[in-house]
Design an enzyme around this catalytic site. Structure first.
Site, PDB file in Angstrom:
ATOM      1  N   GLN A  11     -41.155  11.220  10.822  1.00 38.96           N
ATOM      2  CA  GLN A  11     -39.614  11.171  11.382  1.00 38.96           C
ATOM      3  C   GLN A  11     -39.183  11.798  11.813  1.00 38.96           C
ATOM      4  O   GLN A  11     -38.469  12.791  12.854  1.00 38.96           O
ATOM      5  CB  GLN A  11     -39.377  12.584   9.611  1.00 38.96           C
ATOM      6  CG  GLN A  11     -40.323  12.323   9.103  1.00 38.96           C
ATOM      7  CD  GLN A  11     -40.060  13.058   7.713  1.00 38.96           C
ATOM      8  OE1 GLN A  11     -39.147  13.679   7.137  1.00 38.96           O
ATOM      9  NE2 GLN A  11     -40.959  14.374   7.601  1.00 38.96           N
ATOM     10  N   ASP A  53     -38.175  12.807  18.846  1.00 40.59           N
ATOM     11  CA  ASP A  53     -38.826  13.178  19.957  1.00 40.59           C
ATOM     12  C   ASP A  53     -39.897  12.587  20.748  1.00 40.59           C
ATOM     13  O   ASP A  53     -40.314  12.424  22.015  1.00 40.59           O
ATOM     14  CB  ASP A  53     -39.400  14.927  20.191  1.00 40.59           C
ATOM     15  CG  ASP A  53     -40.511  14.588  19.098  1.00 40.59           C
ATOM     16  OD1 ASP A  53     -41.560  13.924  19.674  1.00 40.59           O
ATOM     17  OD2 ASP A  53     -40.640  15.836  18.565  1.00 40.59           O
ATOM     18  N   HIS A 102     -37.143   7.422  11.303  1.00 37.53           N
ATOM     19  CA  HIS A 102     -35.309   7.708  11.774  1.00 37.53           C
ATOM     20  C   HIS A 102     -34.750   7.583  13.202  1.00 37.53           C
ATOM     21  O   HIS A 102     -34.259   8.858  14.029  1.00 37.53           O
ATOM     22  CB  HIS A 102     -35.305   9.726  11.301  1.00 37.53           C
ATOM     23  CG  HIS A 102     -35.825   9.881  10.492  1.00 37.53           C
ATOM     24  ND1 HIS A 102     -36.227  11.460   9.897  1.00 37.53           N
ATOM     25  CD2 HIS A 102     -34.884   8.856   9.037  1.00 37.53           C
ATOM     26  CE1 HIS A 102     -36.425  10.727   7.926  1.00 37.53           C
ATOM     27  NE2 HIS A 102     -35.979   9.633   7.523  1.00 37.53           N
ATOM     28  N   CYS A 128     -20.025  -5.143  22.891  1.00 35.05           N
ATOM     29  CA  CYS A 128     -19.374  -5.868  22.101  1.00 35.05           C
ATOM     30  C   CYS A 128     -18.129  -4.488  21.761  1.00 35.05           C
ATOM     31  O   CYS A 128     -18.019  -4.431  20.585  1.00 35.05           O
ATOM     32  CB  CYS A 128     -20.303  -5.953  20.788  1.00 35.05           C
ATOM     33  SG  CYS A 128     -21.135  -4.704  20.632  1.00 35.05           S
ATOM     34  N   SER A 153     -44.239  18.367   7.808  1.00 33.56           N
ATOM     35  CA  SER A 153     -42.595  18.359   7.368  1.00 33.56           C
ATOM     36  C   SER A 153     -42.538  19.588   5.821  1.00 33.56           C
ATOM     37  O   SER A 153     -43.342  19.314   4.966  1.00 33.56           O
ATOM     38  CB  SER A 153     -42.738  16.987   6.786  1.00 33.56           C
ATOM     39  OG  SER A 153     -41.300  16.270   5.852  1.00 33.56           O
ATOM     40  N   SER A 154     -41.115  19.248   5.859  1.00 36.20           N
ATOM     41  CA  SER A 154     -40.943  20.706   4.415  1.00 36.20           C
ATOM     42  C   SER A 154     -40.992  19.300   3.841  1.00 36.20           C
ATOM     43  O   SER A 154     -40.556  19.990   2.175  1.00 36.20           O
ATOM     44  CB  SER A 154     -39.383  20.900   4.639  1.00 36.20           C
ATOM     45  OG  SER A 154     -37.906  20.160   5.068  1.00 36.20           O
ATOM     46  N   ASP A 161     -50.441  27.642  10.571  1.00 41.43           N
ATOM     47  CA  ASP A 161     -49.714  27.261  12.469  1.00 41.43           C
ATOM     48  C   ASP A 161     -50.211  25.430  12.015  1.00 41.43           C
ATOM     49  O   ASP A 161     -51.852  25.410  12.154  1.00 41.43           O
ATOM     50  CB  ASP A 161     -49.819  27.824  13.171  1.00 41.43           C
ATOM     51  CG  ASP A 161     -49.998  27.254  13.940  1.00 41.43           C
ATOM     52  OD1 ASP A 161     -48.442  27.179  14.983  1.00 41.43           O
ATOM     53  OD2 ASP A 161     -50.280  27.112  15.328  1.00 41.43           O
ATOM     54  N   ILE A 162     -49.749  24.701  12.583  1.00 36.12           N
ATOM     55  CA  ILE A 162     -50.276  23.024  12.982  1.00 36.12           C
ATOM     56  C   ILE A 162     -50.774  22.565  14.185  1.00 36.12           C
ATOM     57  O   ILE A 162     -52.533  22.788  14.414  1.00 36.12           O
ATOM     58  CB  ILE A 162     -49.477  21.577  13.187  1.00 36.12           C
ATOM     59  CG1 ILE A 162     -48.781  21.995  11.839  1.00 36.12           C
ATOM     60  CG2 ILE A 162     -49.529  20.976  14.030  1.00 36.12           C
ATOM     61  CD1 ILE A 162     -47.274  21.281  11.929  1.00 36.12           C
TER      62      ILE A 162
HETATM   63  P1  NAD Z   1     -38.024  19.854   8.341  1.00 40.40           P
HETATM   64  O1  NAD Z   1     -37.475  21.069   9.610  1.00 40.40           O
HETATM   65  O2  NAD Z   1     -37.235  20.585   7.424  1.00 40.40           O
HETATM   66  O3  NAD Z   1     -39.457  20.640   8.507  1.00 40.40           O
HETATM   67  C1  NAD Z   1     -40.377  21.016   9.224  1.00 40.40           C
HETATM   68  C2  NAD Z   1     -41.326  22.131   8.578  1.00 40.40           C
HETATM   69  O4  NAD Z   1     -42.067  22.893   9.639  1.00 40.40           O
HETATM   70  C3  NAD Z   1     -40.664  23.231   7.509  1.00 40.40           C
HETATM   71  O5  NAD Z   1     -41.157  23.593   6.304  1.00 40.40           O
HETATM   72  C4  NAD Z   1     -41.373  24.572   8.553  1.00 40.40           C
HETATM   73  O6  NAD Z   1     -42.027  25.718   7.685  1.00 40.40           O
HETATM   74  C5  NAD Z   1     -42.623  23.340   9.239  1.00 40.40           C
HETATM   75  N1  NAD Z   1     -43.390  24.418  10.437  1.00 40.40           N
HETATM   76  C6  NAD Z   1     -42.672  24.694  11.558  1.00 40.40           C
HETATM   77  N2  NAD Z   1     -43.362  25.090  12.593  1.00 40.40           N
HETATM   78  C7  NAD Z   1     -44.852  24.584  12.160  1.00 40.40           C
HETATM   79  C8  NAD Z   1     -45.967  24.632  12.777  1.00 40.40           C
HETATM   80  N3  NAD Z   1     -46.330  25.484  14.316  1.00 40.40           N
HETATM   81  N4  NAD Z   1     -46.864  25.008  12.316  1.00 40.40           N
HETATM   82  C9  NAD Z   1     -46.722  24.696  10.470  1.00 40.40           C
HETATM   83  N5  NAD Z   1     -45.837  24.013  10.050  1.00 40.40           N
HETATM   84  C10 NAD Z   1     -44.374  23.818  10.854  1.00 40.40           C
HETATM   85  O7  NAD Z   1     -38.396  18.915   9.311  1.00 40.40           O
HETATM   86  P2  NAD Z   1     -39.258  17.598   8.543  1.00 40.40           P
HETATM   87  O8  NAD Z   1     -39.604  17.824   6.913  1.00 40.40           O
HETATM   88  O9  NAD Z   1     -39.157  16.532   9.748  1.00 40.40           O
HETATM   89  O10 NAD Z   1     -37.056  16.396   8.759  1.00 40.40           O
HETATM   90  C11 NAD Z   1     -35.663  17.193   9.546  1.00 40.40           C
HETATM   91  C12 NAD Z   1     -35.664  16.048   9.820  1.00 40.40           C
HETATM   92  O11 NAD Z   1     -35.132  16.440  10.501  1.00 40.40           O
HETATM   93  C13 NAD Z   1     -36.613  14.454  10.499  1.00 40.40           C
HETATM   94  O12 NAD Z   1     -36.442  14.160  10.006  1.00 40.40           O
HETATM   95  C14 NAD Z   1     -36.212  14.554  11.991  1.00 40.40           C
HETATM   96  O13 NAD Z   1     -35.431  13.297  12.087  1.00 40.40           O
HETATM   97  C15 NAD Z   1     -35.072  15.623  12.225  1.00 40.40           C
HETATM   98  N6  NAD Z   1     -35.763  16.083  13.353  1.00 40.40           N
HETATM   99  C16 NAD Z   1     -36.773  15.799  14.728  1.00 40.40           C
HETATM  100  C17 NAD Z   1     -37.469  16.353  15.088  1.00 40.40           C
HETATM  101  C18 NAD Z   1     -38.109  16.329  16.063  1.00 40.40           C
HETATM  102  O14 NAD Z   1     -38.118  14.756  16.387  1.00 40.40           O
HETATM  103  N7  NAD Z   1     -39.043  17.212  17.050  1.00 40.40           N
HETATM  104  C19 NAD Z   1     -36.923  18.442  15.268  1.00 40.40           C
HETATM  105  C20 NAD Z   1     -35.861  18.771  14.753  1.00 40.40           C
HETATM  106  C21 NAD Z   1     -35.605  17.421  12.869  1.00 40.40           C
END
Ligand code: NAD
Length: 253
Positions: free
Chosen positions: A106, A109, A126, A162, A200-201, A242-243
């Site tokens: 998703q 970056d 996305h 365009c 991902s949430s 943490d990931i």
């Molecule tokens: P989200 O923000 O909804 O969820 C991110 C999840 O990751 C959260 O539940 C959070 O608690 C968890 N998290 C954050 N850091 C963490 C870590 N170090 N270890 C473990 N868990 C961690 O993000 P989403 O589900 O990807 O959806 C939001 C949309 O936002 C995406 O579709 C994307 O397109 C976009 N987005 C992308 C970026 C990027 O490309 N890096 C950044 C922000 C938003």
């Protein structure tokens, strides 16, 4: 099953990876927070600061387009400085080892490509924010060109071919999902034996449907996220840590 201690989570994940022949990772913003890119929903996340600009507003309003580009340029130092984290590198190691044929993300970056995945093996649901596209004919543009025009004219540029608006190559709310990426992600989810939902949430649909689809098609499902998700109940393993800490041990040499 939710594991409470990290060590046994990593052990169980290692066993599942060893037993799997086709692993599909599905990543969200959480994998990139250790690289300095904020996620959307955590405290301090992007949405606590800015309301997203929906696609129809971007198309209809020059002010909205200018604002979207101002925000993008404000984020540029963060995106430009970001390097793959431990999560990205661990997945790239499993890709090189032949366990992962492609990754579904998703994220916008470009960090999976930077970590070593071939661009054709990164399925971006996305889009990608590191370049721009015309919303009419699809012509690609460098961000540097957009910035140059923005600074020279005080506003967002239109397409040189365009005349339609130029936007980051991302999918905004209200914009159609990319058909090819959705189709490829569906096939990958249906034909893997281990599906890893990472950072991902799982609240953004239709992307959040892929873990469920993989599980329904017989894959084992692992969720790695530091807060609960709506699909924890159906997962075979939930690692609520943490990931970087969780996937660090899988980074190869
Ligand atoms: P989200 O923000 O909804 O969820 C991110 C999840 O990751 C959260 O539940 C959070 O608690 C968890 N998290 C954050 N850091 C963490 C870590 N170090 N270890 C473990 N868990 C961690 O993000 P989403 O589900 O990807 O959806 C939001 C949309 O936002 C995406 O579709 C994307 O397109 C976009 N987005 C992308 C970026 C990027 O490309 N890096 C950044 C922000 C938003």
């Amino acid at each position: 099953m939710i594991v409470s201690d990290l060590r046994s989570g990593v052990e169980q994940l290692g066993d599942m990876i060893a037993a799997a022949s086709t692993i599909i990772p599905f990543t969200g913003a959480g994998i990139s927070t250790e690289c300095g890119i904020p996620d959307f929903r955590s405290p301090g996340g992007l949405w606590t600061r800015n309301r997203p600009i929906p696609f129809d507003e971007f198309v209809a309003s020059r002010d909205a387009r200018d604002e979207a580009w101002r925000r993008r340029f404000a984020m540029e130092p963060i995106f430009a400085a970001a390097r793959p984290g431990r999560g990205h590198r661990a997945l790239a190691s499993l890709y090189k080892a032949g366990k992962i044929p492609a990754i579904v993300t998703q994220n916008i970056d470009n960090l999976h490509q930077l970590s070593g995945f071939a661009a054709e093996h990164v399925v971006e649901l996305h889009g990608n924010t590191t370049y721009a596209r015309c919303i009419g004919c699809g012509k690609s543009f460098d961000l540097g060109w957009v910035k140059h025009i923005f600074e020279a004219t005080g506003g967002a540029p239109d397409c040189t071919a365009c005349d339609r608006p130029v936007k980051t190559a991302t999918i905004s709310f209200g914009q159609a999902m990319p058909e090819d990426a959705m189709h490829r992600a569906t096939e990958l989810a249906r034909h893997c034996d281990l599906f890893l939902a990472i950072g991902s949430s799982l609240v953004v649909w239709p992307a959040a449907g892929f873990p469920l689809l993989a599980k329904n098609c017989g894959a084992r499902l692992v969720i790695i996220n530091n807060e609960p998700t709506e699909q924890d109940d159906i997962a075979d393993l939930v690692i609520r840590h943490d990931i970087g800490e969780t996937l660090g041990p899988f980074v190869g040499n």
